[in-house]
Design a protein around this motif. Structure first.
Motif, PDB file in Angstrom:
ATOM      1  N   ASP A 222      38.311  46.531  55.939  1.00  0.00           N
ATOM      2  CA  ASP A 222      39.607  46.176  55.344  1.00  0.00           C
ATOM      3  C   ASP A 222      39.462  45.132  54.249  1.00  0.00           C
ATOM      4  O   ASP A 222      40.096  45.227  53.182  1.00  0.00           O
ATOM      5  CB  ASP A 222      40.551  45.646  56.431  1.00  0.00           C
ATOM      6  CG  ASP A 222      41.034  46.746  57.366  1.00  0.00           C
ATOM      7  OD1 ASP A 222      40.875  47.937  57.016  1.00  0.00           O
ATOM      8  OD2 ASP A 222      41.565  46.422  58.443  1.00  0.00           O
ATOM      9  N   ARG A 225      36.951  46.231  51.085  1.00  0.00           N
ATOM     10  CA  ARG A 225      37.576  47.161  50.141  1.00  0.00           C
ATOM     11  C   ARG A 225      38.288  46.400  49.025  1.00  0.00           C
ATOM     12  O   ARG A 225      38.180  46.751  47.842  1.00  0.00           O
ATOM     13  CB  ARG A 225      38.577  48.046  50.879  1.00  0.00           C
ATOM     14  CG  ARG A 225      39.400  48.957  49.988  1.00  0.00           C
ATOM     15  CD  ARG A 225      40.430  49.715  50.780  1.00  0.00           C
ATOM     16  NE  ARG A 225      41.320  48.809  51.494  1.00  0.00           N
ATOM     17  CZ  ARG A 225      42.336  48.170  50.924  1.00  0.00           C
ATOM     18  NH1 ARG A 225      42.578  48.334  49.638  1.00  0.00           N
ATOM     19  NH2 ARG A 225      43.099  47.366  51.627  1.00  0.00           N
ATOM     20  N   LEU A 228      35.825  44.262  46.724  1.00  0.00           N
ATOM     21  CA  LEU A 228      35.060  45.093  45.802  1.00  0.00           C
ATOM     22  C   LEU A 228      35.960  45.854  44.836  1.00  0.00           C
ATOM     23  O   LEU A 228      35.503  46.722  44.096  1.00  0.00           O
ATOM     24  CB  LEU A 228      34.185  46.079  46.586  1.00  0.00           C
ATOM     25  CG  LEU A 228      33.062  45.440  47.416  1.00  0.00           C
ATOM     26  CD1 LEU A 228      32.348  46.498  48.250  1.00  0.00           C
ATOM     27  CD2 LEU A 228      32.066  44.719  46.505  1.00  0.00           C
ATOM     28  N   ASP A 229      37.266  45.543  44.847  1.00  0.00           N
ATOM     29  CA  ASP A 229      38.236  46.156  43.928  1.00  0.00           C
ATOM     30  C   ASP A 229      38.283  47.675  44.036  1.00  0.00           C
ATOM     31  O   ASP A 229      38.400  48.381  43.023  1.00  0.00           O
ATOM     32  CB  ASP A 229      37.942  45.755  42.473  1.00  0.00           C
ATOM     33  CG  ASP A 229      38.224  44.283  42.222  1.00  0.00           C
ATOM     34  OD1 ASP A 229      39.123  43.744  42.887  1.00  0.00           O
ATOM     35  OD2 ASP A 229      37.541  43.684  41.369  1.00  0.00           O
ATOM     36  N   ARG A 230      38.211  48.178  45.256  1.00  0.00           N
ATOM     37  CA  ARG A 230      38.393  49.617  45.443  1.00  0.00           C
ATOM     38  C   ARG A 230      39.858  49.966  45.223  1.00  0.00           C
ATOM     39  O   ARG A 230      40.737  49.107  45.251  1.00  0.00           O
ATOM     40  CB  ARG A 230      37.962  50.041  46.844  1.00  0.00           C
ATOM     41  CG  ARG A 230      36.468  49.944  47.074  1.00  0.00           C
ATOM     42  CD  ARG A 230      36.072  50.631  48.370  1.00  0.00           C
ATOM     43  NE  ARG A 230      36.344  52.065  48.332  1.00  0.00           N
ATOM     44  CZ  ARG A 230      36.132  52.884  49.363  1.00  0.00           C
ATOM     45  NH1 ARG A 230      35.673  52.407  50.503  1.00  0.00           N
ATOM     46  NH2 ARG A 230      36.390  54.164  49.243  1.00  0.00           N
ATOM     47  N   ASN A 231      40.127  51.252  45.003  1.00  0.00           N
ATOM     48  CA  ASN A 231      41.488  51.692  44.764  1.00  0.00           C
ATOM     49  C   ASN A 231      42.394  51.359  45.947  1.00  0.00           C
ATOM     50  O   ASN A 231      41.943  51.307  47.094  1.00  0.00           O
ATOM     51  CB  ASN A 231      41.522  53.202  44.505  1.00  0.00           C
ATOM     52  CG  ASN A 231      40.892  53.573  43.177  1.00  0.00           C
ATOM     53  OD1 ASN A 231      41.056  52.861  42.186  1.00  0.00           O
ATOM     54  ND2 ASN A 231      40.153  54.668  43.148  1.00  0.00           N
ATOM     55  N   THR A 233      44.744  51.597  48.980  1.00  0.00           N
ATOM     56  CA  THR A 233      44.831  52.598  50.038  1.00  0.00           C
ATOM     57  C   THR A 233      46.093  53.437  49.880  1.00  0.00           C
ATOM     58  O   THR A 233      47.184  52.898  49.684  1.00  0.00           O
ATOM     59  CB  THR A 233      44.844  51.924  51.417  1.00  0.00           C
ATOM     60  OG1 THR A 233      43.657  51.138  51.570  1.00  0.00           O
ATOM     61  CG2 THR A 233      44.912  52.956  52.530  1.00  0.00           C
ATOM     62  N   ASN A 236      46.126  57.792  44.965  1.00  0.00           N
ATOM     63  CA  ASN A 236      45.104  58.667  44.401  1.00  0.00           C
ATOM     64  C   ASN A 236      45.139  58.580  42.882  1.00  0.00           C
ATOM     65  O   ASN A 236      46.056  59.110  42.251  1.00  0.00           O
ATOM     66  CB  ASN A 236      45.342  60.108  44.854  1.00  0.00           C
ATOM     67  CG  ASN A 236      44.213  61.040  44.443  1.00  0.00           C
ATOM     68  OD1 ASN A 236      43.493  60.778  43.486  1.00  0.00           O
ATOM     69  ND2 ASN A 236      44.069  62.140  45.161  1.00  0.00           N
ATOM     70  N   HIS A 256      42.905  51.901  36.039  1.00  0.00           N
ATOM     71  CA  HIS A 256      42.334  51.068  37.094  1.00  0.00           C
ATOM     72  C   HIS A 256      43.469  50.541  37.966  1.00  0.00           C
ATOM     73  O   HIS A 256      44.441  49.984  37.453  1.00  0.00           O
ATOM     74  CB  HIS A 256      41.549  49.885  36.508  1.00  0.00           C
ATOM     75  CG  HIS A 256      40.407  50.292  35.639  1.00  0.00           C
ATOM     76  ND1 HIS A 256      39.184  50.662  36.146  1.00  0.00           N
ATOM     77  CD2 HIS A 256      40.303  50.405  34.282  1.00  0.00           C
ATOM     78  CE1 HIS A 256      38.370  50.983  35.154  1.00  0.00           C
ATOM     79  NE2 HIS A 256      39.022  50.836  34.012  1.00  0.00           N
ATOM     80  N   TRP A 258      44.057  48.243  41.594  1.00  0.00           N
ATOM     81  CA  TRP A 258      43.385  47.455  42.619  1.00  0.00           C
ATOM     82  C   TRP A 258      44.352  46.435  43.219  1.00  0.00           C
ATOM     83  O   TRP A 258      45.452  46.219  42.703  1.00  0.00           O
ATOM     84  CB  TRP A 258      42.134  46.772  42.062  1.00  0.00           C
ATOM     85  CG  TRP A 258      42.378  45.607  41.149  1.00  0.00           C
ATOM     86  CD1 TRP A 258      42.244  44.278  41.459  1.00  0.00           C
ATOM     87  CD2 TRP A 258      42.775  45.646  39.764  1.00  0.00           C
ATOM     88  NE1 TRP A 258      42.529  43.498  40.363  1.00  0.00           N
ATOM     89  CE2 TRP A 258      42.857  44.310  39.316  1.00  0.00           C
ATOM     90  CE3 TRP A 258      43.068  46.673  38.864  1.00  0.00           C
ATOM     91  CZ2 TRP A 258      43.230  43.980  38.009  1.00  0.00           C
ATOM     92  CZ3 TRP A 258      43.438  46.360  37.569  1.00  0.00           C
ATOM     93  CH2 TRP A 258      43.513  45.026  37.152  1.00  0.00           C
ATOM     94  N   THR A 259      43.941  45.821  44.320  1.00  0.00           N
ATOM     95  CA  THR A 259      44.749  44.824  45.016  1.00  0.00           C
ATOM     96  C   THR A 259      44.320  43.430  44.601  1.00  0.00           C
ATOM     97  O   THR A 259      43.124  43.125  44.556  1.00  0.00           O
ATOM     98  CB  THR A 259      44.603  44.969  46.547  1.00  0.00           C
ATOM     99  OG1 THR A 259      45.100  46.255  46.943  1.00  0.00           O
ATOM    100  CG2 THR A 259      45.381  43.889  47.284  1.00  0.00           C
ATOM    101  N   ASN A 265      49.653  44.517  43.979  1.00  0.00           N
ATOM    102  CA  ASN A 265      48.662  45.349  43.310  1.00  0.00           C
ATOM    103  C   ASN A 265      48.748  45.164  41.803  1.00  0.00           C
ATOM    104  O   ASN A 265      49.731  44.645  41.268  1.00  0.00           O
ATOM    105  CB  ASN A 265      48.888  46.831  43.664  1.00  0.00           C
ATOM    106  CG  ASN A 265      48.737  47.093  45.150  1.00  0.00           C
ATOM    107  OD1 ASN A 265      47.879  46.520  45.803  1.00  0.00           O
ATOM    108  ND2 ASN A 265      49.589  47.957  45.693  1.00  0.00           N
TER     109      ASN A 265
END
Length: 311
Positions: A222, A225, A228-231, A233, A236, A256, A258-259, A265
């Motif tokens: 959690d 994520r 690491l600046d993942r998209n 949740t 898409n 881009h 990210w949270t 966001n």
């Protein structure tokens, strides 16, 4: 070709939400920290005197959690201290995730220690002064129950409001881990005293380590994520791009998402558009497609000689 950039200031509108909502959480964690520290000292002293490795291990286990609570308190304090520091481009929201990530690592280390210690005790059982160990273990369980009750309200409110404070979540998991190990320790000590099942203490320790390792794994996922600046949740980017191009006649060059903090966001969007395109309309559509946006940067490149917005 022209460049139009539209930005929503995260600092001006939302940057301090985490800090403003965390004061009561910090007080809860501080109270649990002192309860845990006092119990840790008692368990280590009695564990050493009684020869109970299980109680001694639980004492050091609580010491690890006390350190994690201290880290959580530091996280809240740091975020509050730097709430107006413009050198943090998107505020200090990720400090919360960093604290949760560090606590998850501490949980994983506790799980590993418990597993190794339990296997050692399974191979080489040791005699225990059961009465003293059971008494202190029960006291430890009572303290853990009080700690759970202290943190439970904040954790439940955090879950229901979808403002996921992973720092508080980590502290809550640490308390649950303490309560679990106390229950298992009491059960094992009772089984050892009255049924002479010396092996039960080790088996229960292994089971507890597996459960704690699972909590650590979930928390690492959690928090990692976001760090690491993942998209975001549930969002898409491919579908967002398709809808923007379909509904607005745009060509999405770069996207881009990210949270940047709990419930906040950000998006950076680069598009090519025709003369009739509206930056305000693009911005409105982006907000409709991506939840909880607090920062938007839109770069628009004109596809025709006429500059977007010019006459």
């Amino acid at each position: 070709m022209s460049l139009n950039t539209v930005k929503n200031s995260f600092h001006s509108n939302h940057a301090h939400d985490f800090v403003g909502n965390s004061a009561h959480k910090e007080r809860k964690v501080l109270a649990v920290f002192w309860l845990t520290l006092i119990t840790m000292v008692a368990e280590i002293i009695v564990g050493t005197w009684s020869g109970s490795m299980g109680l001694l291990a639980d004492g050091w286990h609580m010491g690890t959690h006390a350190a994690a609570f201290a880290l959580a308190i530091f996280t809240y304090s740091y975020a509050r201290k730097h709430r107006n520091d413009d050198s943090f481009s998107f505020g200090t929201g990720k400090v919360n995730y960093l604290g949760g990530f560090a606590s998850a690592i501490a949980l994983a280390m506790v799980a590993l220690y418990m597993a190794v210690e339990s296997i050692e005790r399974l191979i080489n059982p040791q005699s225990i002064h059961y009465l003293s160990a059971i008494t202190v273990a029960i006291v430890g369980l009572v303290v853990n129950i009080i700690s759970v009750l202290i943190l439970h309200e904040g954790h439940e409110h955090d879950h229901e409001s979808h403002h996921h404070d992973h720092n508080l979540k980590a502290a809550y998991y640490h308390v649950l881990a303490d309560a679990l190990t106390s229950i298992l320790a009491i059960f094992a000590l009772l089984a050892g005293r009255y049924l002479n099942w010396l092996w039960m203490d080790a088996v229960i320790g292994i089971v507890g380590s597996i459960i704690i390792a699972r909590w650590a794994y979930v928390l690492l996922g959690d928090t990692g994520r976001v760090l690491l600046d993942r998209n975001v949740t549930g969002v898409n980017p491919t579908e967002i791009k398709r809808q923007l191009e379909c509904d607005n006649g745009l060509v999405v060059n770069d996207l881009h998402i990210w949270t940047i903090a709990e419930h906040h966001n950000a998006v950076i969007l680069s598009v090519s558009a025709g003369k009739g395109s509206s930056v305000a309309k693009i911005k409105e559509n982006v907000r409709a497609l991506i939840p909880n946006l607090s920062h938007i940067t839109i770069e628009v490149e004109a596809r025709v000689p006429a500059v977007l917005g010019d006459t």
